[in-house]
Motif scaffolding. Structure first.
Motif, PDB file in Angstrom:
ATOM      1  N   TYR A 220       0.805  -1.215   0.000  1.00 19.81           N
ATOM      2  CA  TYR A 220       0.000   0.000   0.000  1.00 19.81           C
ATOM      3  C   TYR A 220       0.842   1.271   0.000  1.00 19.81           C
ATOM      4  N   GLY A 221       0.425   2.232  -0.815  1.00 22.41           N
ATOM      5  CA  GLY A 221       0.997   3.567  -0.838  1.00 22.41           C
ATOM      6  C   GLY A 221      -0.122   4.575  -1.005  1.00 22.41           C
ATOM      7  N   GLU A 222       0.134   5.801  -0.627  1.00 19.89           N
ATOM      8  CA  GLU A 222      -0.914   6.828  -0.686  1.00 19.89           C
ATOM      9  C   GLU A 222      -1.128   7.382  -2.095  1.00 19.89           C
ATOM     10  N   LEU A 223      -0.253   7.032  -3.018  1.00 18.04           N
ATOM     11  CA  LEU A 223      -0.347   7.535  -4.378  1.00 18.04           C
ATOM     12  C   LEU A 223       0.256   6.504  -5.323  1.00 18.04           C
ATOM     13  N   GLU A 224      -0.285   6.435  -6.522  1.00 18.58           N
ATOM     14  CA  GLU A 224       0.330   5.556  -7.513  1.00 18.58           C
ATOM     15  C   GLU A 224       1.745   6.050  -7.798  1.00 18.58           C
ATOM     16  N   LEU A 238       3.336   8.603   1.548  1.00 16.43           N
ATOM     17  CA  LEU A 238       3.798   7.290   2.016  1.00 16.43           C
ATOM     18  C   LEU A 238       3.892   6.295   0.864  1.00 16.43           C
ATOM     19  N   PHE A 239       4.990   5.554   0.850  1.00 15.52           N
ATOM     20  CA  PHE A 239       5.198   4.488  -0.135  1.00 15.52           C
ATOM     21  C   PHE A 239       5.907   3.312   0.526  1.00 15.52           C
ATOM     22  N   ARG A 240       5.660   2.145  -0.014  1.00 13.37           N
ATOM     23  CA  ARG A 240       6.453   0.956   0.302  1.00 13.37           C
ATOM     24  C   ARG A 240       7.353   0.706  -0.895  1.00 13.37           C
ATOM     25  N   VAL A 241       8.642   0.792  -0.660  1.00 12.62           N
ATOM     26  CA  VAL A 241       9.617   0.806  -1.754  1.00 12.62           C
ATOM     27  C   VAL A 241      10.736  -0.188  -1.483  1.00 12.62           C
TER      28      VAL A 241
END
Length: 334
Positions: A220-224, A238-241
Motif C-alpha cells: 500500500y501507498g498513498e499515491l500511484e 507514504l510508499f512501500r519501496v
C-alpha cells in the motif's frame, strides 16, 4: 704404501656399511607406516556443501526475523504474489537488533517473539487466511486485517481502483514464525487454484485472533508510483519501496551529512534518488535497516516528497521512516 691402501679399503667398507644400514632402516619404516587403501578412496563420496535446497519445509523459527523482512519467496522484498512454486519457502534474513531493543526506559517482562505453536494453530491460521482472501466486501476484508480501524478507510480508497479478489483460495501452505519481540508474527503462504501462491504476514492478537497484514500484502501507498513521479508532490507521501545503494557511476552524489539511496517501487516503473541526513536521529532506524540488508534490495516504508536537494529530476527527500520493512509495528500511522 700398504698402509694407504688399507686406509682406503677401510673407508670404502665404512661407507658401504652405513648405506646398507640406512637402506634397511628406511625399508622397515615404510613397511610399518599406515596405509590408505585406494579402494576406500574410490568408494568415498566427494565432499558436498550441506545447505537447504529451498524446497520442502521452510526455515526454522530461529532463522526468521523481521530485522530485514523477507516477505515472499524467492525475492527478498515482495509481499504478495510469489513467482516460485508452492514448495518454495521464505529465505531466512539475518537476525539483528529488534525494534523493541531501541525503546527507551526499562523493559517489561520478556515479550513473545514470533508466533508460537504453529502446528497446533494451523487450522486457525488457515481459516484466517481463507476469510481474508475469500472476502467479497471491503468490510469483510478489513475485519480479517491487522489494525482494522486504521486500514478500513485506506481500503475504501484503494479498492476503487483495484480488484478485491486475487484468486480462488485453495489451502494454506507453509507457515514460519518471524522473530520480532513483542509481536506474534509469522509468514504464511496461501495457495490458489487459479493463480500463483501468495505470501502474507499474519499476527496473533492477545485474544488469540489471527489477522493478516493487508498493507504489506498489497504494498500500500498513498499515491500511484507513476503519479508521484509525474506530479512531483511537495507533500510527504507514504510508499512501500525497495532501496539499494546507487551505482558507482550514478549522478547521485551525497554531500556532507547527506546520504542517498536509490528507490524503486515493487509494482511500478522508474527510480528516484532519495536523500536524507544520516546524523538526524529520526533516520537511525533507517540506517540500521539498510545495514542489515547490506544496502541492497531493502524493503522500506517511507514518506517521500519533492524537491530533492539537487537540481536532478530524480532527486527526492525522505521526510520520515514509517515502519520496519513494509510492516508498521507500533504507534505508526499510514
Amino acid at each position: 704404501m700398504l698402509n694407504g691402501i688399507a686406509k682406503l679399503i677401510g673407508c670404502v667398507a665404512l661407507v658401504v656399511t652405513v648405506a646398507v644400514v640406512f637402506y634397511v632402516t628406511v625399508t622397515q619404516l615404510d613397511r610399518q607406516s599406515p596405509k590408505i587403501d585406494p579402494a576406500y578412496l574410490d568408494q568415498t563420496d566427494p565432499v558436498t556443501e550441506h545447505s537447504w535446497s529451498g524446497t520442502g519445509q521452510p526455515p526454522s523459527a530461529q532463522q526468521s526475523s523481521l530485522s530485514r523482512p523477507v516477505l515472499s519467496s524467492p525475492e527478498p522484498l515482495s509481499v504478495g504474489r510469489s513467482a516460485e512454486p508452492s514448495g518454495m519457502a521464505v529465505p531466512a534474513p539475518v537476525r539483528g537488533p529488534s525494534l523493541t531493543d531501541a525503546l527507551p526506559g526499562p523493559q517489561a517482562s520478556p515479550s513473545p517473539a514470533g508466533l508460537m505453536d504453529i502446528e497446533k494453530k494451523r487450522s486457525k491460521i488457515e481459516a484466517a487466511t481463507h476469510r481474508f482472501f475469500a472476502a467479497t466486501t471491503v468490510t469483510e476484508k478489513a475485519a480479517s486485517s491487522r489494525d482494522t480501524a486504521r486500514v478500513a478507510p485506506l481500503m475504501e480508497v484503494y479498492y476503487q481502483k483495484h480488484i478485491l479478489s486475487v484468486g480462488k483460495w485453495q489451502s494454506l501452505g507453509w507457515v514460519t514464525p518471524m522473530d520480532e519481540p513483542g509481536h506474534r508474527l509469522a509468514y504464511a503462504q496461501t495457495l490458489f487454484t487459479d493463480t500463483e501462491p501468495v505470501c502474507v504476514i499474519i499476527e496473533e492478537t492477545e485474544d488469540g485472533t489471527v489477522l493478516v497484514d493487508w498493507e504489506s500484502s498489497v504494498r500500500y501507498g498513498e499515491l500511484e508510483w507513476k503519479d508521484f513521479l509525474s506530479k512531483k508532490p511537495g507533500q510527504p507521501t507514504l510508499f512501500r519501496v525497495i532501496a539499494s545503494r546507487p551505482a558507482p557511476n550514478s549522478e547521485a552524489q551525497p554531500q556532507g551529512k547527506e546520504e542517498v539511496i536509490e528507490l524503486k517501487h515493487p509494482a511500478g516503473q522508474g527510480t528516484v534518488d532519495a536523500y536524507f541526513n544520516r546524523d538526524d536521529p529520526q533516520f537511525h532506524s533507517l540506517l540500521e535497516q539498510l545495514r542489515l540488508g547490506n544496502w541492497t534490495n531493502v524493503p522500506l516504508t517511507l514518506r517521500l516528497c519533492y524537491p530533492g536537494p539537487t537540481s536532478s529530476a530524480r532527486a527526492v527527500r525522505i521526510a520520515s521512516i514509517e515502519g520496519k520493512g513494509w510492516l508498521i509495528l507500533q504507534n505508526r500511522r499510514s
